[in-house]
Scaffold this motif. Structure first.
Motif, PDB file in Angstrom:
ATOM      1  N   ARG A  92       0.834  -1.210   0.000  1.00 19.40           N
ATOM      2  CA  ARG A  92       0.000   0.000   0.000  1.00 19.40           C
ATOM      3  C   ARG A  92       0.866   1.257   0.000  1.00 19.40           C
ATOM      4  O   ARG A  92       0.585   2.222  -0.721  1.00 19.40           O
ATOM      5  CB  ARG A  92      -0.916  -0.012   1.222  1.00 19.40           C
ATOM      6  N   GLU A  93       1.905   1.252   0.826  1.00 18.35           N
ATOM      7  CA  GLU A  93       2.775   2.435   0.885  1.00 18.35           C
ATOM      8  C   GLU A  93       3.493   2.648  -0.452  1.00 18.35           C
ATOM      9  O   GLU A  93       3.588   3.780  -0.949  1.00 18.35           O
ATOM     10  CB  GLU A  93       3.805   2.266   2.001  1.00 18.35           C
ATOM     11  N   ALA A  94       3.996   1.558  -1.053  1.00 18.90           N
ATOM     12  CA  ALA A  94       4.674   1.680  -2.337  1.00 18.90           C
ATOM     13  C   ALA A  94       3.707   2.122  -3.429  1.00 18.90           C
ATOM     14  O   ALA A  94       4.074   2.924  -4.306  1.00 18.90           O
ATOM     15  CB  ALA A  94       5.324   0.345  -2.706  1.00 18.90           C
TER      16      ALA A  94
ATOM     17  N   ILE B 211       3.716   9.884  -8.407  1.00 26.47           N
ATOM     18  CA  ILE B 211       4.614  10.269  -9.498  1.00 26.47           C
ATOM     19  C   ILE B 211       4.213   9.628 -10.820  1.00 26.47           C
ATOM     20  O   ILE B 211       4.619  10.095 -11.887  1.00 26.47           O
ATOM     21  CB  ILE B 211       6.066   9.875  -9.167  1.00 26.47           C
ATOM     22  N   PHE B 212       3.427   8.557 -10.764  1.00 26.27           N
ATOM     23  CA  PHE B 212       3.035   7.831 -11.978  1.00 26.27           C
ATOM     24  C   PHE B 212       1.615   7.299 -11.777  1.00 26.27           C
ATOM     25  O   PHE B 212       1.421   6.131 -11.432  1.00 26.27           O
ATOM     26  CB  PHE B 212       4.020   6.682 -12.245  1.00 26.27           C
TER      27      PHE B 212
ATOM     28  N   ILE C 171      12.916   6.451  -7.675  1.00 27.21           N
ATOM     29  CA  ILE C 171      12.185   7.575  -7.075  1.00 27.21           C
ATOM     30  C   ILE C 171      11.295   7.088  -5.935  1.00 27.21           C
ATOM     31  O   ILE C 171      11.232   7.715  -4.863  1.00 27.21           O
ATOM     32  CB  ILE C 171      11.358   8.301  -8.148  1.00 27.21           C
ATOM     33  N   VAL C 172      10.596   5.960  -6.135  1.00 27.85           N
ATOM     34  CA  VAL C 172       9.746   5.415  -5.073  1.00 27.85           C
ATOM     35  C   VAL C 172      10.590   5.035  -3.860  1.00 27.85           C
ATOM     36  O   VAL C 172      10.202   5.272  -2.706  1.00 27.85           O
ATOM     37  CB  VAL C 172       8.953   4.206  -5.602  1.00 27.85           C
TER      38      VAL C 172
ATOM     39  N   GLN D 172      13.227  19.553  -8.827  1.00 32.51           N
ATOM     40  CA  GLN D 172      14.038  19.784  -7.638  1.00 32.51           C
ATOM     41  C   GLN D 172      14.168  18.541  -6.766  1.00 32.51           C
ATOM     42  O   GLN D 172      15.242  18.260  -6.218  1.00 32.51           O
ATOM     43  CB  GLN D 172      13.448  20.932  -6.810  1.00 32.51           C
ATOM     44  N   VAL D 173      13.077  17.775  -6.613  1.00 32.73           N
ATOM     45  CA  VAL D 173      13.095  16.665  -5.664  1.00 32.73           C
ATOM     46  C   VAL D 173      13.447  15.324  -6.312  1.00 32.73           C
ATOM     47  O   VAL D 173      14.045  14.458  -5.667  1.00 32.73           O
ATOM     48  CB  VAL D 173      11.737  16.549  -4.946  1.00 32.73           C
TER      49      VAL D 173
END
Length: 644
Positions: free
Chosen positions: A176-178, A185-186, A212-213, A340-341
């Protein structure tokens, strides 16, 4: 099946005819392979599992040993094959042989150890191979319906978790967190765009999404908003590395103490040859070689552990800096630009991957250390503590450091040698990095005492001979060796032929290249760091200042010139024909270029003039009149100047 029945098999060893018992040289390699296979099967029959690498090493070591009387300059005979198999089986099945344990240790270490870069590269290759199946399922997917798109998205989440290695894809909380991090982002609505990409673009985007994840989840763990199932690797490594180092240090101290004791006993035997029968110097030297090889391997592993500790310290600082930078970037902001991130998230993921690599490397080195201990079993069998105490009676045990300090003030005087070159720390650059022969052991003692290993003292001076460097434990040994170096080098070579474990222990691979199985052992080329003792400068005048003129049409081959001449002669008699029709003449692409008319003019000086009246005079009466006499009248019709 008995040994004689095994050797009678024609499929495994080609048998010569009775008239000619000699095997042709072209079959030598095939015969050796058959011998190795036969020895392996015979060992397995007797309950001893032996690798082909060890058998190959043993076969070549037996052939190299001059005491076995194998002639390496001629092909193997039938009797040679039988004798070779018998000797190899005897040595491989001798469980109380320290030399065999040393060879097994060397083979195991060479088969399982490599440099840290190769370890990490191999680990990444294994991870990529494991991810290959799910990656192909995603890149080759042609989802159309809603259910298929949802299934594809779940596969992407699983791929992200498997690639990052921070959490199990079977844990619901972690999934769930992933999924939440991936949707930020996607989103699932972009799957259509993703499916239209090429395979390489899909793979690249999947890797980028995974990084990124991973960065997002690591940041959430730092801020206390997530990070379920993520073990904090820096803390784990900071505990594991000191524990591993302490264990290796303790094993290294034990090995060194054993080496010091064996060396002291052998020195006693060397000084008093009457004790040879009581002390078994042959076995003592073999156990000394065994424990010295174990010490060298432990030092190699310990240096890798130290490199891991330095790498972990650097990575910990990078991790803290990235987390702090990320905190300052997103602090009290509702929306942050991805430009930036995202780079920070990717850098965070790369640092975490490096932590994972160091964890894997520590585990491999720890396992390697534990497995090396099983090659030391013959010490307690041959020389238990009670026997060692008896042998050590009246013997002073000296450490390597004590031996170096004992002769610290001794030094070779270069003036005593006219042609030999000696190197010293204060006069030679890269002195500490020189590759010393025989792993730094005294070359003279090794040759004259039938293989005794004593550490060389570099402070006495390093002897340079034929681009190689030698050290000695005393100045007397240095002077004696310098008088006739080839003699002592040959003695050491002959000693290594009798004890094959010395080839690896003393790094004599260049002298015995044919002994190392090329298919099994890794080719390691060590850079020889030469000392900087002289500096030379030179100048050169260019011979050819102008650039060379190369005639491309030049041909040195007369047959090539003949071929070109025939070609030109044939072309002379050939005619090219072409025909255009009403349908084909318009197919030719035509283009024309015109230049527009150029309007140009020139400007000259302005001309000025004045106009004066033109004189006009009229004469009347010239045409005649009624009278016989002509009377002409002149009338001036010229206008005045001011009227013009």
């Amino acid at each position: 099946m008995s040994l004689s029945q095994n050797r009678a098999s024609a499929e495994r060893i080609p048998r010569p005819s009775p008239s000619s018992a000699r095997i042709p040289p072209t079959q030598a390699e095939s015969v050796i392979k058959n011998i190795i296979r036969e020895i392996g099967q015979e060992c397995a029959t007797l309950g001893e599992v032996t690798s082909e690498t060890l058998i190959a090493f043993m076969v070549k070591a037996v052939v190299l040993d001059p005491s076995n009387d194998f002639n390496m300059d001629r092909p193997l005979l039938k009797s040679d094959v039988e004798k070779l198999v018998k000797i190899c089986l005897h040595r491989l099945l001798d469980n109380r042989n320290p030399s065999l344990d040393t060879i097994k240790m060397q083979v195991y270490f060479d088969m399982n150890y490599t440099h840290r870069e190769e370890f990490i590269e191999e680990h990444h290759r294994i991870v990529e191979s494991k991810l290959g199946l799910i990656s192909r399922e995603i890149t080759d997917n042609r989802a159309c319906t809603r259910e298929e798109l949802e299934s594809l998205y779940r596969k992407i989440v699983s791929y992200v978790l498997l690639r990052s290695g921070v959490g199990s894809p079977t844990d619901l909380k972690i999934v769930r967190e992933a999924t939440a991090a991936l949707q930020s982002i996607f989103p699932q609505a972009e799957l259509g765009t993703f499916l239209r990409l090429s395979r390489k673009e899909k793979e690249r985007q999947l890797k980028e999404l995974a990084m990124i994840v991973t960065g997002i989840r690591l940041f959430n763990r730092e801020t206390g908003k997530g990070g379920e199932g993520i073990e904090y690797l820096p803390a784990i490594l900071q505990e594991a590395i000191p524990a591993t180092t302490e264990h290796i240090d303790s094993q290294l101290r034990i090995a060194q103490e054993q080496a010091y004791r064996y060396t002291a006993i052998l020195e006693k035997v060397t000084k008093n040859p009457l004790l040879v029968a009581d002390m078994q110097p042959h076995m003592l030297k073999e156990v000394l070689y065994n424990v010295r090889q174990y010490e060298i391997f432990l030092q190699t592993i310990l240096s890798e552990i130290i490199s891991c500790a330095q790498e972990v310290e650097m990575l910990t600082k990078q991790l803290g800096a990235l987390l702090e930078q990320l905190t300052m970037t997103v602090k009290s902001k509702t929306a942050v630009p991805t430009s930036q991130v995202f780079p920070i998230f990717i850098a965070l993921s790369n640092v975490w991957t490096s932590f994972q690599d160091e964890t894997v490397l520590i585990g491999i080195l720890t396992n390697l250390t534990a497995n090396l201990e099983r090659f030391l079993g013959t010490h307690d069998l041959l020389f238990p503590e009670k026997i060692m105490q008896e042998l050590l009676d009246g013997v002073v045990v000296k450490t390597d450091l004590f031996r170096l300090k004992e002769h610290l003030e001794e030094r070779v005087h270069p003036m005593d040698f006219k042609r030999q070159q000696w190197l010293f720390p204060e006069t030679t650059a890269n002195f500490a990095k020189l590759l010393i022969q025989y792993r730094g052991f005294c070359a003279y003692t090794l040759a004259t005492t039938d293989g005794l290993l004593l550490p060389g003292n570099q402070a006495i001076g390093i002897f340079k001979y034929k681009e190689k460097y030698y050290t000695f434990n005393t100045s007397d040994a240095a002077y004696a060796f310098a008088e006739n170096p080839d003699k002592y080098i040959n003695l050491i070579t002959e000693k290594a032929k009798k004890h094959a474990e010395l080839i690896q222990l003393l790094e004599l691979h260049q002298q015995f290249e044919n002994l190392i199985p090329c298919s099994e052992f890794k080719d390691t080329v060590k850079r020889l760091i030469k000392p900087i003792t002289k500096s030379e400068t030179s100048t050169q005048t260019d011979t050819h200042i102008l650039p060379p003129t190369i005639v491309r049409s030049y041909e040195w081959n007369e047959w090539e010139l003949r071929r070109k001449a025939i070609k030109l002669a044939n072309l002379r008699r050939n005619v090219t024909h072409s025909v255009q029709t009403d349908l084909s003449h318009m197919r030719r692409e035509n283009c024309s270029q015109v230049y527009p008319v150029k309007h140009a003019g020139t400007q000259t000086k302005r001309e000025g003039s004045t106009t004066v009246p033109r004189p006009q005079v009229f004469i009347a009466g010239l045409r005649g009149c009624s009278t016989k006499t002509t009377h002409a009248v002149k009338v001036n019709l010229t206008r005045a100047v001011d009227e013009t």
